[in-house]
Design an enzyme around this catalytic site. Structure first.
Site, PDB file in Angstrom:
ATOM      1  N   ASP A  17       0.824  -1.208   0.000  1.00 36.19           N
ATOM      2  CA  ASP A  17       0.000   0.000   0.000  1.00 36.19           C
ATOM      3  C   ASP A  17       0.858   1.259   0.000  1.00 36.19           C
ATOM      4  O   ASP A  17       2.041   1.242   0.347  1.00 36.19           O
ATOM      5  CB  ASP A  17      -0.934  -0.001   1.213  1.00 36.19           C
ATOM      6  CG  ASP A  17      -2.126  -0.928   1.018  1.00 36.19           C
ATOM      7  OD1 ASP A  17      -2.251  -1.506  -0.079  1.00 36.19           O
ATOM      8  OD2 ASP A  17      -2.928  -1.075   1.955  1.00 36.19           O
ATOM      9  N   GLU A  64      -0.058  -0.598  -4.888  1.00 36.29           N
ATOM     10  CA  GLU A  64      -1.219   0.274  -4.663  1.00 36.29           C
ATOM     11  C   GLU A  64      -0.819   1.687  -5.099  1.00 36.29           C
ATOM     12  O   GLU A  64      -0.345   2.494  -4.310  1.00 36.29           O
ATOM     13  CB  GLU A  64      -1.648   0.242  -3.190  1.00 36.29           C
ATOM     14  CG  GLU A  64      -3.006   0.877  -2.962  1.00 36.29           C
ATOM     15  CD  GLU A  64      -2.960   2.115  -2.082  1.00 36.29           C
ATOM     16  OE1 GLU A  64      -4.035   2.614  -1.720  1.00 36.29           O
ATOM     17  OE2 GLU A  64      -1.860   2.599  -1.784  1.00 36.29           O
ATOM     18  N   ASP A 117     -11.371   0.403   1.546  1.00 28.67           N
ATOM     19  CA  ASP A 117     -11.637   1.795   1.918  1.00 28.67           C
ATOM     20  C   ASP A 117     -12.838   2.387   1.181  1.00 28.67           C
ATOM     21  O   ASP A 117     -13.192   3.548   1.414  1.00 28.67           O
ATOM     22  CB  ASP A 117     -10.410   2.669   1.648  1.00 28.67           C
ATOM     23  CG  ASP A 117      -9.317   2.469   2.682  1.00 28.67           C
ATOM     24  OD1 ASP A 117      -9.626   2.063   3.818  1.00 28.67           O
ATOM     25  OD2 ASP A 117      -8.139   2.716   2.367  1.00 28.67           O
TER      26      ASP A 117
END
Length: 220
Positions: A17, A64, A117
């Site tokens: 991420d 990501e 998210d």
């Protein structure tokens, strides 16, 4: 390297991420009450991933690469060769062309209907602004679809795309609304609490998923 090694002991593919921070990251002094006095600093760049390859071998990684992407960030992703992310819920801004529209995808990418998210696809679609929903309906030919049918057409769009890997959250397969959202960023309380109920994943649903994945050549 120890942390990555531990991850690869547990998972076939590891998503890293906030990938843009390996190019540059925003540094805020410890104890600062706001981010006003932060500054951008260079990250470790491609060298870190060269070391990872040398120490851990060729591993499957997803970058990501969401958020504000500069040319140098894009170059770093390209240099590593890792697939970036495409999120369908980010695609339907009626004001401008989006890199997240399926016709802009490349095969070296991973498509998601939404991530941890995001809202569930049903919750997201229900709350779409009028202009964005009209664009979404036109693009995906959803004019005659109910909201639950639209969820499956959005799943179909992900599966049918050229992305090498498609990731569909279970909540979308179950056609669940915002009550099943996993996380709302920048909020406290009530996050990461969703659990699939026993019996929710039926044989009928498994067959439906199986037919769709086989149709688009994603069965293993």
């Amino acid at each position: 390297m120890k942390r990555l090694a531990a991850c690869f002991e547990r998972y076939d593919i590891v998503r890293i991420d906030h990938f843009r921070a390996f190019d540059a990251y925003y540094s805020i002094p410890a104890g600062a009450k706001t981010a006003e006095n932060g500054e951008w600093k260079p990250g470790p760049g491609g060298e870190l991933f060269e070391i990872m390859k040398a120490k851990l071998g060729d591993r499957q990684v997803i970058a990501e690469d969401l958020g504000f992407l500069t040319p140098s960030v894009l170059e770093l992703v390209k240099r590593t060769g890792y697939p970036g992310m495409k999120v369908l819920q980010f695609a339907f801004d009626s004001r401008e062309e989006s890199d997240y529209l399926p016709h802009n995808y490349v095969s070296n990418s991973v498509v998601y209907t939404g991530t941890h998210d995001n809202d569930t696809t049903l919750g997201w679609y229900h709350a779409l602004e009028k202009g964005d929903k009209a664009f979404c309906r036109k693009y995906l030919r959803l004019e005659s679809c109910s909201e639950s049918q639209a969820v499956w057409e959005i799943i179909r769009a992900a599966q049918a795309s050229v992305s090498g890997l498609a990731v569909i959250p279970m909540q979308d397969y179950l056609e669940l609304g915002s009550e099943a959202r996993i996380n709302t960023p920048s909020t406290l309380g009530g996050n990461w609490t969703w659990r699939m109920k026993k019996g929710a994943f039926t044989r009928e649903l498994a067959k439906k998923i199986g037919k769709l994945t086989a149709l688009y050549g994603r069965s293993v």
